[in-house]
Design a protein around this motif. Sequence first.
Motif, PDB file in Angstrom:
ATOM      1  N   GLU A 267       0.854  -1.200   0.000  1.00 29.45           N
ATOM      2  CA  GLU A 267       0.000   0.000   0.000  1.00 29.45           C
ATOM      3  C   GLU A 267       0.890   1.251   0.000  1.00 29.45           C
ATOM      4  N   THR A 268       1.586   1.447  -1.125  1.00 27.85           N
ATOM      5  CA  THR A 268       2.596   2.507  -1.216  1.00 27.85           C
ATOM      6  C   THR A 268       2.016   3.889  -0.971  1.00 27.85           C
ATOM      7  N   GLU A 269       0.858   4.163  -1.567  1.00 29.32           N
ATOM      8  CA  GLU A 269       0.270   5.504  -1.457  1.00 29.32           C
ATOM      9  C   GLU A 269      -0.101   5.832  -0.010  1.00 29.32           C
ATOM     10  N   ILE A 270      -0.699   4.871   0.686  1.00 29.99           N
ATOM     11  CA  ILE A 270      -1.074   5.085   2.086  1.00 29.99           C
ATOM     12  C   ILE A 270       0.168   5.277   2.945  1.00 29.99           C
ATOM     13  N   GLU A 271       1.202   4.488   2.685  1.00 29.34           N
ATOM     14  CA  GLU A 271       2.435   4.590   3.472  1.00 29.34           C
ATOM     15  C   GLU A 271       3.132   5.927   3.230  1.00 29.34           C
ATOM     16  N   ARG A 272       3.151   6.378   1.988  1.00 27.36           N
ATOM     17  CA  ARG A 272       3.774   7.678   1.695  1.00 27.36           C
ATOM     18  C   ARG A 272       2.979   8.810   2.330  1.00 27.36           C
TER      19      ARG A 272
ATOM     20  N   TYR B 223      -5.939  -0.415   6.921  1.00 28.32           N
ATOM     21  CA  TYR B 223      -4.481  -0.263   7.048  1.00 28.32           C
ATOM     22  C   TYR B 223      -4.121   1.169   7.447  1.00 28.32           C
ATOM     23  N   ALA B 224      -4.799   2.132   6.840  1.00 32.62           N
ATOM     24  CA  ALA B 224      -4.563   3.547   7.175  1.00 32.62           C
ATOM     25  C   ALA B 224      -4.888   3.805   8.643  1.00 32.62           C
TER      26      ALA B 224
ATOM     27  N   ILE C  57       3.955  -1.620   9.441  1.00 34.29           N
ATOM     28  CA  ILE C  57       3.404  -0.472  10.166  1.00 34.29           C
ATOM     29  C   ILE C  57       4.491   0.175  11.021  1.00 34.29           C
ATOM     30  N   TYR C  58       5.336  -0.671  11.650  1.00 38.24           N
ATOM     31  CA  TYR C  58       6.416  -0.136  12.480  1.00 38.24           C
ATOM     32  C   TYR C  58       7.406   0.665  11.640  1.00 38.24           C
ATOM     33  N   TYR C  59       7.647   0.183  10.418  1.00 35.80           N
ATOM     34  CA  TYR C  59       8.581   0.885   9.528  1.00 35.80           C
ATOM     35  C   TYR C  59       8.054   2.268   9.178  1.00 35.80           C
TER      36      TYR C  59
END
Length: 309
Positions: free
Chosen positions: A94-99, A279-280, A221-223
Amino acid sequence: MASTILYKTVIMLILIGVGVICAKTKLISEASNKDLSKFVLQVVNPVVIFMSYQTKYRKELVKNLLLTFVISAAVLGAVILLSYGFVRKKQGRETEIERFSSVYSNCGFMGIPLVDAIYHEEGVFYLTAFITVFNLIVWTHGVILISGKKDFKQVVKVFYSPTIIAIFLGLITFFVQIKLPSALADSLGFIKEINTPMAMIVSGVTIAGTNIPKMLKNYRIYYVCLLKLLVIPVIIAVPLVLLGGIEEKVRMTILIASAAPPAAMCTLLSIRYGRNSVYASEIFTSGTILSVVTLPLVVKATEYLTKIL
């Protein structure tokens, strides 16, 4: 300073715990929490911001406010670039959410109570500059990132938001030196005082709806939280310390706003545009809890850098 931040974040954690209890005991439902969240964002936060401008005009305040605007834009731009370097696109991720979560913070919900507690009205006064820049960028880059399409109509809507209206009216009253009548000022003062408890209780109710055991097993999530709460803020702190002519209140206000936990807005936008909102929400929950430890660490690291650089 770090000990003060730790003390305030512990208080916020306790208030978040009250929110969790209210959710678990059904005192506050999910629907009620959404209404409370709107009330905080559209009424309480704007009042806190507006009241920060009810202060005596001083040239140094104007200078620092303009400086905060410029630095905030530079910081958010740099953080966006860093997010693309640290969060690489990969199949099934989920690249967009992580960014989004590594860039945008809860600078309103968490930032305002913390800055208000440490620097009072003057700190919130400077924080309004960060919030203004934040809103402009999140409703352009942020929305494009999550939605996958350009929707610049959202930019226009930003200027109609209660937060921006409060900043605009506040600036007018500050420069013209319009002081509110005592009865009105005291009434708004009472609303201002409920900002921290309400914001934290709303966060607690939101956290209560998260599947904690499942969340703890997702190491990704920790990352993301490590990036958002420690790595990126420390990287930002170095040039802020090295740059001369920046008052501590300005520097620390920007850092606190940047190091605040991931924005709850990511969950809202994910729901709207069909992304993985669960996830978000998990990233938001983890970041909010971990920030109790990381915010004091970032402040302590900045204080150390100030001494050695």
